[in-house]
Design an enzyme around this catalytic site. Structure first.
Site, PDB file in Angstrom:
ATOM      1  N   GLY A 137      -6.561  -9.747  -4.633  1.00  0.00           N
ATOM      2  CA  GLY A 137      -6.798  -9.601  -3.215  1.00  0.00           C
ATOM      3  C   GLY A 137      -7.491  -8.279  -2.941  1.00  0.00           C
ATOM      4  CG  HIS A 156     -11.338   1.022 -11.091  1.00  0.00           C
ATOM      5  ND1 HIS A 156     -10.248   1.419 -10.352  1.00  0.00           N
ATOM      6  CD2 HIS A 156     -11.322  -0.341 -11.084  1.00  0.00           C
ATOM      7  CE1 HIS A 156      -9.594   0.358  -9.921  1.00  0.00           C
ATOM      8  NE2 HIS A 156     -10.233  -0.724 -10.340  1.00  0.00           N
ATOM      9  N   GLY A 185      -4.374  -3.619  -5.330  1.00  0.00           N
ATOM     10  CA  GLY A 185      -4.980  -4.949  -5.333  1.00  0.00           C
ATOM     11  C   GLY A 185      -4.308  -5.787  -6.403  1.00  0.00           C
ATOM     12  N   GLY A 215      -3.109  -4.296 -10.105  1.00  0.00           N
ATOM     13  CA  GLY A 215      -2.092  -3.319  -9.744  1.00  0.00           C
ATOM     14  C   GLY A 215      -2.577  -2.275  -8.761  1.00  0.00           C
ATOM     15  CG  PHE A 216      -0.680   1.242  -8.439  1.00  0.00           C
ATOM     16  CD1 PHE A 216      -0.705   2.610  -8.683  1.00  0.00           C
ATOM     17  CD2 PHE A 216       0.349   0.491  -9.008  1.00  0.00           C
ATOM     18  CE1 PHE A 216       0.255   3.218  -9.482  1.00  0.00           C
ATOM     19  CE2 PHE A 216       1.324   1.085  -9.805  1.00  0.00           C
ATOM     20  CZ  PHE A 216       1.272   2.452 -10.042  1.00  0.00           C
ATOM     21  CB  CYS A 238     -10.080  -0.701   0.961  1.00  0.00           C
ATOM     22  SG  CYS A 238      -9.522   0.220  -0.489  1.00  0.00           S
TER      23      CYS A 238
END
Length: 214
Positions: A76, A82, A144, A155-156, A173
């Site tokens: 999601g 990153h 996410g 994860g995060f 986002c």
């Protein structure tokens, strides 16, 4: 009997995003099929790349997708970035053995992030209507996740001391005007290896996992 064992990987080197994504999928498939009953957690850093979640608005990528590494993935959330200096944590967990409630799981991740940042004397909170963790109107951590048959993936990420200008190539986002910040903006001596240790410790506290190396 609930299995509280989790395989954990914590590479010191920068890891290519797609290699780790494939690894997550392998562990997710093994949990779903019953070939394994162990959860999987990964903590590390990626090369500079951008990821796009399900149903993301591609207008939030402010560059041509062939100019940088861009990965469309099964999580999601909108587009994010990153890079080295950002700690990424992936959790492939069987929620059937924990709590079959995605809202509970998201709140648990937020709690892990907040406890981590407060360990470094950084005051932060959630923000009504938005995922992730914030310092006022500035975002310091993104979340996410994906989930298939109650087995999670992704994860995060926490910005520790990364090059924030890389976020200028996207609408982070999907939030126009969103300003990203680093932990190092509030604690100049923060070290990503120490952050990794704290995240691991708090994951253990929150999920009561026993960690094993593969």
């Amino acid at each position: 009997m609930i299995n509280r064992t989790s395989i954990i990987k914590q590479p010191d080197k920068i890891s290519f995003f797609y290699d780790v994504y494939k690894l997550q999928k392998e562990y997710q498939d093994s949990l779903i099929s019953g070939k394994s009953n162990m959860n999987f957690i990964w903590l590390g850093e990626h090369q500079l790349c951008y990821t796009v979640g399900r149903g993301s608005n591609m207008d939030n990528l402010l560059f041509s997708a062939d100019e940088q590494d861009v990965f469309k993935i099964d999580r999601g959330g909108e587009v994010t970035c990153h890079m080295p200096g950002q700690l990424v944590t992936y959790l492939v967990l069987d929620l059937s053995n924990l709590n079959k409630d995605l809202n509970w799981y998201l709140r648990k991740i937020e709690k892990i992030i907040i406890k981590t940042l407060r360990s470094f004397n950084i005051n932060c909170s959630t923000k009504d209507g938005f995922t992730g963790v914030w310092i006022g109107e500035r975002k310091i951590a993104s979340i996410g996740i994906g989930c298939k048959r109650w087995v999670t993936i992704h994860g995060f990420s926490i910005n520790v001391n990364c090059k924030l200008e890389n976020f200028n190539k996207i609408v982070p986002c999907g939030i126009k005007g969103c300003q990203m910040v680093n932990m190092s903006d509030y604690n100049k001596n923060v070290d990503i290896k120490e952050v990794k240790k704290i995240v691991k410790k708090i994951i253990h506290e929150e999920f009561n996992f026993n960690f094993v190396s593969e």
